[in-house]
Design a protein around this motif. Sequence first.
Motif, PDB file in Angstrom:
ATOM      1  N   ALA A   1     -26.511  28.511  33.101  1.00  0.00           N
ATOM      2  CA  ALA A   1     -26.950  28.385  31.711  1.00  0.00           C
ATOM      3  C   ALA A   1     -25.921  27.644  30.862  1.00  0.00           C
ATOM      4  N   THR A   2     -24.653  27.686  31.246  1.00  0.00           N
ATOM      5  CA  THR A   2     -23.593  27.002  30.494  1.00  0.00           C
ATOM      6  C   THR A   2     -23.497  25.535  30.869  1.00  0.00           C
ATOM      7  N   TRP A   3     -23.779  25.214  32.118  1.00  0.00           N
ATOM      8  CA  TRP A   3     -23.546  23.872  32.654  1.00  0.00           C
ATOM      9  C   TRP A   3     -24.159  22.746  31.815  1.00  0.00           C
ATOM     10  N   PRO A   4     -25.404  22.854  31.305  1.00  0.00           N
ATOM     11  CA  PRO A   4     -25.956  21.716  30.542  1.00  0.00           C
ATOM     12  C   PRO A   4     -25.265  21.478  29.208  1.00  0.00           C
ATOM     13  N   TYR A   5     -24.530  22.471  28.690  1.00  0.00           N
ATOM     14  CA  TYR A   5     -23.989  22.357  27.338  1.00  0.00           C
ATOM     15  C   TYR A   5     -22.464  22.263  27.295  1.00  0.00           C
ATOM     16  N   ALA A   6     -21.782  22.585  28.375  1.00  0.00           N
ATOM     17  CA  ALA A   6     -20.325  22.628  28.354  1.00  0.00           C
ATOM     18  C   ALA A   6     -19.739  21.228  28.359  1.00  0.00           C
ATOM     19  N   GLY A   7     -18.604  21.095  27.674  1.00  0.00           N
ATOM     20  CA  GLY A   7     -17.871  19.830  27.693  1.00  0.00           C
ATOM     21  C   GLY A   7     -16.881  19.811  28.830  1.00  0.00           C
ATOM     22  N   GLY A   8     -15.608  19.640  28.505  1.00  0.00           N
ATOM     23  CA  GLY A   8     -14.583  19.609  29.544  1.00  0.00           C
ATOM     24  C   GLY A   8     -14.217  21.003  30.025  1.00  0.00           C
ATOM     25  N   GLY A   9     -13.236  21.047  30.894  1.00  0.00           N
ATOM     26  CA  GLY A   9     -12.818  22.310  31.480  1.00  0.00           C
ATOM     27  C   GLY A   9     -13.626  22.647  32.716  1.00  0.00           C
ATOM     28  N   ARG A  10     -13.447  23.869  33.189  1.00  0.00           N
ATOM     29  CA  ARG A  10     -14.142  24.309  34.397  1.00  0.00           C
ATOM     30  C   ARG A  10     -14.210  25.824  34.404  1.00  0.00           C
ATOM     31  N   PRO A  11     -15.168  26.404  35.113  1.00  0.00           N
ATOM     32  CA  PRO A  11     -15.235  27.863  35.195  1.00  0.00           C
ATOM     33  C   PRO A  11     -14.119  28.417  36.072  1.00  0.00           C
ATOM     34  N   PHE A  12     -13.729  29.636  35.806  1.00  0.00           N
ATOM     35  CA  PHE A  12     -12.650  30.282  36.552  1.00  0.00           C
ATOM     36  C   PHE A  12     -13.263  31.071  37.714  1.00  0.00           C
ATOM     37  N   LEU A  13     -13.557  30.358  38.790  1.00  0.00           N
ATOM     38  CA  LEU A  13     -14.255  30.973  39.918  1.00  0.00           C
ATOM     39  C   LEU A  13     -13.419  32.049  40.595  1.00  0.00           C
ATOM     40  N   SER A  14     -12.087  31.876  40.612  1.00  0.00           N
ATOM     41  CA  SER A  14     -11.239  32.883  41.256  1.00  0.00           C
ATOM     42  C   SER A  14     -11.334  34.224  40.526  1.00  0.00           C
ATOM     43  N   LEU A  15     -11.453  34.194  39.185  1.00  0.00           N
ATOM     44  CA  LEU A  15     -11.584  35.441  38.437  1.00  0.00           C
ATOM     45  C   LEU A  15     -12.963  36.054  38.619  1.00  0.00           C
ATOM     46  N   ILE A  16     -13.990  35.220  38.751  1.00  0.00           N
ATOM     47  CA  ILE A  16     -15.329  35.746  39.022  1.00  0.00           C
ATOM     48  C   ILE A  16     -15.346  36.462  40.375  1.00  0.00           C
ATOM     49  N   ALA A  17     -14.695  35.854  41.378  1.00  0.00           N
ATOM     50  CA  ALA A  17     -14.608  36.502  42.681  1.00  0.00           C
ATOM     51  C   ALA A  17     -13.824  37.807  42.583  1.00  0.00           C
ATOM     52  N   ALA A  18     -12.728  37.813  41.807  1.00  0.00           N
ATOM     53  CA  ALA A  18     -11.937  39.027  41.640  1.00  0.00           C
ATOM     54  C   ALA A  18     -12.746  40.116  40.943  1.00  0.00           C
ATOM     55  N   ASP A  19     -13.594  39.729  39.994  1.00  0.00           N
ATOM     56  CA  ASP A  19     -14.432  40.709  39.310  1.00  0.00           C
ATOM     57  C   ASP A  19     -15.473  41.303  40.253  1.00  0.00           C
ATOM     58  N   ALA A  20     -16.010  40.477  41.144  1.00  0.00           N
ATOM     59  CA  ALA A  20     -16.946  41.006  42.142  1.00  0.00           C
ATOM     60  C   ALA A  20     -16.243  42.009  43.051  1.00  0.00           C
ATOM     61  N   VAL A  21     -15.005  41.714  43.423  1.00  0.00           N
ATOM     62  CA  VAL A  21     -14.226  42.660  44.226  1.00  0.00           C
ATOM     63  C   VAL A  21     -13.989  43.947  43.445  1.00  0.00           C
ATOM     64  N   ALA A  22     -13.720  43.820  42.135  1.00  0.00           N
ATOM     65  CA  ALA A  22     -13.505  45.010  41.310  1.00  0.00           C
ATOM     66  C   ALA A  22     -14.764  45.871  41.250  1.00  0.00           C
ATOM     67  N   ILE A  23     -15.937  45.233  41.122  1.00  0.00           N
ATOM     68  CA  ILE A  23     -17.195  45.989  41.111  1.00  0.00           C
ATOM     69  C   ILE A  23     -17.371  46.734  42.436  1.00  0.00           C
ATOM     70  N   ALA A  24     -17.140  46.042  43.558  1.00  0.00           N
ATOM     71  CA  ALA A  24     -17.263  46.691  44.863  1.00  0.00           C
ATOM     72  C   ALA A  24     -16.244  47.812  45.015  1.00  0.00           C
ATOM     73  N   SER A  25     -15.034  47.603  44.514  1.00  0.00           N
ATOM     74  CA  SER A  25     -13.988  48.631  44.625  1.00  0.00           C
ATOM     75  C   SER A  25     -14.353  49.872  43.814  1.00  0.00           C
ATOM     76  N   LEU A  26     -14.894  49.666  42.619  1.00  0.00           N
ATOM     77  CA  LEU A  26     -15.329  50.813  41.822  1.00  0.00           C
ATOM     78  C   LEU A  26     -16.441  51.574  42.526  1.00  0.00           C
ATOM     79  N   SER A  27     -17.339  50.848  43.178  1.00  0.00           N
ATOM     80  CA  SER A  27     -18.409  51.520  43.939  1.00  0.00           C
ATOM     81  C   SER A  27     -17.830  52.366  45.063  1.00  0.00           C
ATOM     82  N   LEU A  28     -16.829  51.819  45.764  1.00  0.00           N
ATOM     83  CA  LEU A  28     -16.223  52.560  46.875  1.00  0.00           C
ATOM     84  C   LEU A  28     -15.459  53.777  46.372  1.00  0.00           C
ATOM     85  N   LEU A  29     -14.748  53.633  45.262  1.00  0.00           N
ATOM     86  CA  LEU A  29     -14.063  54.797  44.681  1.00  0.00           C
ATOM     87  C   LEU A  29     -15.083  55.863  44.283  1.00  0.00           C
ATOM     88  N   GLY A  30     -16.210  55.436  43.705  1.00  0.00           N
ATOM     89  CA  GLY A  30     -17.247  56.390  43.368  1.00  0.00           C
ATOM     90  C   GLY A  30     -17.830  57.072  44.589  1.00  0.00           C
TER      91      GLY A  30
END
Length: 456
Positions: free
Chosen positions: A139-168
């Motif tokens: 949804a951002t791609w058609p409107y964004a100018g320069g820069g780039r998404p922080f894919l490493s942080l998105i991957a880290a957030d997915a790991v955090a979600i999975a880790s919270l599930s495992l702790l639960g």
Amino acid sequence: MTLLGTSPAPDTAPTTPTPLSHRLRTHPLTTELRRGIGPWAGLAVLVVIAFGMGAHTNDWQGHWARTCDLLRSSGLLLGGPLALAAGCWSGGRERRRRTGALRASLPRTPLRQTLLAAAPAVLWPAVGYLLAAAGSLLATWPYAGGGRPFLSLIAADAVAIASLSLLGFVAGRLVPWRLTAPLLAALGYVALGAPTYSARNSRWLSPALEHSYDWDRPVWWFGAAAAVWTAGLAAAALLGYAARVRAVALVPLAAAVGAAVLLVHTADDLWRPDPGAAALVCDDGAPAVCVTVVESRLLPEVSRATAGLRAKLRGVEGAPERLVGGPWEDGPGHRQKPRYAPAKGTDRLTGLEFAVVRDHLTDPALYANSAAGELLQDHDCTSAEADGDTRYGERATNINDAVVQWLAPVPSFSYYGEGAERQLKKIEAMSDGERKAYLTKYFAADPCDPKQVPVP
């Protein structure tokens, strides 16, 4: 002895290998992934994050950095407690169904059995987050100018979600009370959100901490360290619960502690100025208008919106030669911040963050008026002594409002009162040469001394 032409004995017939697709369909992990609360938890995480992002599209859809920032906060603050609760509910499933003895009779090791049972509640919420993140980036791609998404942080957030599930899940195995899941979700929300209001370096241990600044980028190892921190805690809890040798849990725990020390020690420097994002892109007008690379798609609209303002500034001595937006200079800690004491010939262009929806200005006239007002507000008058006679202050305010309105008119000017309207009529009654001479004196006056503001 087998005669020629006779069929081999049944026990010696060659066996056909089982196709890989069949083995995958019948594998216990595939069966587990299709059942239970796991798919519903993933769907719930996807829906709640999509709702959180969709409710604020005007705030992030034109910038990669803002998209990733809101994904972190929405994904973890909304999806994290859901993942905790789903994992906890799944962990208490066997105790509620009284199937613990049946599970213990299986030939697999307790660790393997636990991993198999936890897989749906761990993997599906992470998949739900990744799908929501992918949709937000598209949804951002058609409107964004320069820069780039922080894919490493998105991957880290997915790991955090999975880790919270495992702790639960581990918590659900240890405390199979039905109210454990909602209580754990509430506790998780507080634990993830509370560091947002803290100024301590330890707040960076929360994966939900938002960093809202368009011209920064994370250090290259930030995502990896954040993933080790959350995954290490979850792995230590799992091994401490299900491993035969529980001391092995110290290995992921040590990795988590090491990553935590690195995150806390680095603190605010986890984000560094991005010279590529802060580079200026200028038009060829006079005065020139410059925006940063991340806002480069807006430059044509900004140029059109400020064309009238800049035309009225031409030929006025003391008027700026450039109007520049974005970060200007290094602030405390070598971080890019807007500069409020502009260099000679350059003035600050009013910010675009509240004037833009996706990739267009919502009100070009109002933005131009704000840009004109920025020419008068970009001064530090904190050291100036207050004048006991408020007459000069009121007169200077009316003149300032009138100058801004003449440079960039807006329909709401009557709000400023009759005094400002009288000063505006005086400016409008001047000839072009008289106005330029007056504005030259106006820009040369000390803006911090109301007595020096020239009367039209």
